[in-house]
Design a protein around this motif. Structure first.
Motif, short mmCIF file in Angstrom:
data_model
loop_
_atom_site.label_atom_id
_atom_site.label_comp_id
_atom_site.label_asym_id
_atom_site.label_seq_id
_atom_site.Cartn_x
_atom_site.Cartn_y
_atom_site.Cartn_z
N ALA A 33 10.69 16.54 33.82
CA ALA A 33 11.89 16.85 33.03
C ALA A 33 12.16 15.69 32.08
CB ALA A 33 13.07 17.09 33.94
N ASP A 34 12.31 15.99 30.82
CA ASP A 34 12.52 14.97 29.78
C ASP A 34 14.02 14.82 29.56
OD1 ASP A 34 11.49 13.09 27.98
OD2 ASP A 34 11.54 14.53 26.33
N LYS A 35 14.67 14.09 30.47
CA LYS A 35 16.12 13.96 30.42
C LYS A 35 16.56 12.61 30.96
CE LYS A 35 16.56 16.40 34.82
NZ LYS A 35 17.18 17.53 35.48
N PHE A 36 17.84 12.32 30.78
CA PHE A 36 18.43 11.11 31.33
C PHE A 36 19.77 11.48 31.95
CE2 PHE A 36 19.83 11.42 27.00
CZ PHE A 36 21.16 11.01 27.01
N TYR A 37 20.35 10.53 32.69
CA TYR A 37 21.57 10.79 33.45
C TYR A 37 22.68 9.82 33.08
CZ TYR A 37 18.17 13.29 36.27
OH TYR A 37 17.17 14.13 36.67
N TYR A 83 16.70 15.29 26.37
CA TYR A 83 16.46 14.63 25.08
C TYR A 83 16.29 15.64 23.93
CZ TYR A 83 15.72 9.98 27.14
OH TYR A 83 15.88 8.78 27.78
N TYR A 84 15.61 16.76 24.21
CA TYR A 84 15.30 17.69 23.12
C TYR A 84 16.56 18.32 22.51
CZ TYR A 84 16.01 21.86 26.04
OH TYR A 84 16.55 22.84 26.83
N LYS A 85 17.69 18.21 23.20
CA LYS A 85 18.93 18.76 22.66
C LYS A 85 19.65 17.78 21.74
CE LYS A 85 19.86 22.02 26.33
NZ LYS A 85 20.88 22.54 27.24
N TYR A 112 4.92 12.92 21.86
CA TYR A 112 4.47 14.29 22.07
C TYR A 112 2.98 14.31 22.38
CZ TYR A 112 8.89 15.11 19.73
OH TYR A 112 10.21 15.09 19.39
N SER A 113 2.62 14.96 23.48
CA SER A 113 1.20 15.16 23.79
C SER A 113 0.91 16.64 23.62
CB SER A 113 0.89 14.70 25.22
OG SER A 113 1.53 15.54 26.16
N ASP A 114 -0.28 17.06 23.97
CA ASP A 114 -0.64 18.47 23.80
C ASP A 114 0.24 19.39 24.63
OD1 ASP A 114 -2.70 18.02 21.97
OD2 ASP A 114 -4.15 17.64 23.56
N CYS A 115 0.64 18.94 25.81
CA CYS A 115 1.38 19.81 26.71
C CYS A 115 2.81 19.35 27.00
CB CYS A 115 0.64 19.93 28.04
SG CYS A 115 -1.00 20.68 27.89
N CYS A 116 3.06 18.07 26.95
CA CYS A 116 4.36 17.54 27.39
C CYS A 116 4.96 16.61 26.34
CB CYS A 116 4.20 16.76 28.70
SG CYS A 116 3.55 17.73 30.06
N THR A 117 6.25 16.37 26.51
CA THR A 117 6.96 15.39 25.71
C THR A 117 7.55 14.36 26.67
OG1 THR A 117 7.54 17.05 24.07
CG2 THR A 117 8.84 15.04 24.07
N ASP A 118 7.39 13.10 26.32
CA ASP A 118 7.95 12.02 27.13
C ASP A 118 8.85 11.18 26.23
OD1 ASP A 118 8.39 10.31 29.31
OD2 ASP A 118 6.81 8.95 28.63
N SER A 119 10.12 11.12 26.59
CA SER A 119 11.08 10.36 25.80
C SER A 119 11.59 9.18 26.61
CB SER A 119 12.26 11.25 25.39
OG SER A 119 11.81 12.34 24.62
N SER A 120 11.96 8.14 25.89
CA SER A 120 12.55 6.98 26.55
C SER A 120 13.68 6.44 25.68
CB SER A 120 11.51 5.90 26.83
OG SER A 120 10.90 5.49 25.64
N MET A 121 14.75 6.05 26.35
CA MET A 121 15.92 5.53 25.67
C MET A 121 15.65 4.11 25.21
SD MET A 121 19.06 6.58 24.90
CE MET A 121 19.40 7.86 26.11
N LEU A 122 15.86 3.85 23.94
CA LEU A 122 15.75 2.49 23.42
C LEU A 122 17.08 1.77 23.56
CD1 LEU A 122 13.73 3.33 20.18
CD2 LEU A 122 12.84 2.51 22.38
N GLU A 123 18.16 2.51 23.27
CA GLU A 123 19.50 1.94 23.41
C GLU A 123 20.52 3.06 23.52
OE1 GLU A 123 21.54 -1.80 21.48
OE2 GLU A 123 21.62 -0.12 20.07
#
Length: 144
Positions: A33-37, A83-85, A112-123
């Motif tokens: 899941a590409d999300k944060f809390y 993140y995608y929202k 973005y890869s072929d199948c998944c998206t990985d996001s990370s918070m910078l700030e």
């Protein structure tokens, strides 16, 4: 000779790949899941979502979009945001109740890869103050 040539042409036609055959098969990939809390606490460490701020969902709005986020069931007042929202580097207003609204800014990077998206918070900026992560993809916002 014509039959051999015809067989070769037919074999070449059926052996060509279509565009859909060139990428990986993502149907067997389980992306994380590409999300944060976000968790709101007071200075004593008490949870505020579900106690002081009680709503079924919270409105998170930018100049161009509105999303609604719900508390995560079984947690102590944690909000989960995909993140995608969001759009990176935009100010968002989070309505905690009828009279209190906080300003949040999420600066993040998505890969973005072929199948998944990985996001990370910078700030993450909370009411114009940079807020460090409490743990990976988890932020505790302190209400004074």
């Amino acid at each position: 000779m014509k039959k051999v040539l015809l067989v070769i042409i037919i074999a070449l036609i059926f052996s060509c790949e279509g565009d859909e055959d060139r990428g990986p098969d993502c149907s067997a990939v389980l992306c994380p899941a590409d999300k944060f809390y976000l968790t709101y606490r007071n200075t004593a460490g008490d949870t505020l979502i579900g106690t002081t701020y009680v709503q079924d969902s919270f409105k998170l709005a930018s100049q161009s979009d509105v999303i609604y986020i719900k508390p995560v069931p079984g947690t102590e007042g944690t909000l989960s945001i995909f993140y995608y929202k969001l759009e990176t580097d935009l100010d968002y207003a989070l309505e905690l109740n009828e009279t209190e609204t906080d300003t949040l800014n999420f600066s993040f990077l998505s890969v973005y890869s072929d199948c998944c998206t990985d996001s990370s918070m910078l700030e993450l900026t909370y009411n114009n103050t940079p807020t460090p992560a409490d743990s990976e993809d988890s932020y505790v916002l302190i209400k004074e």
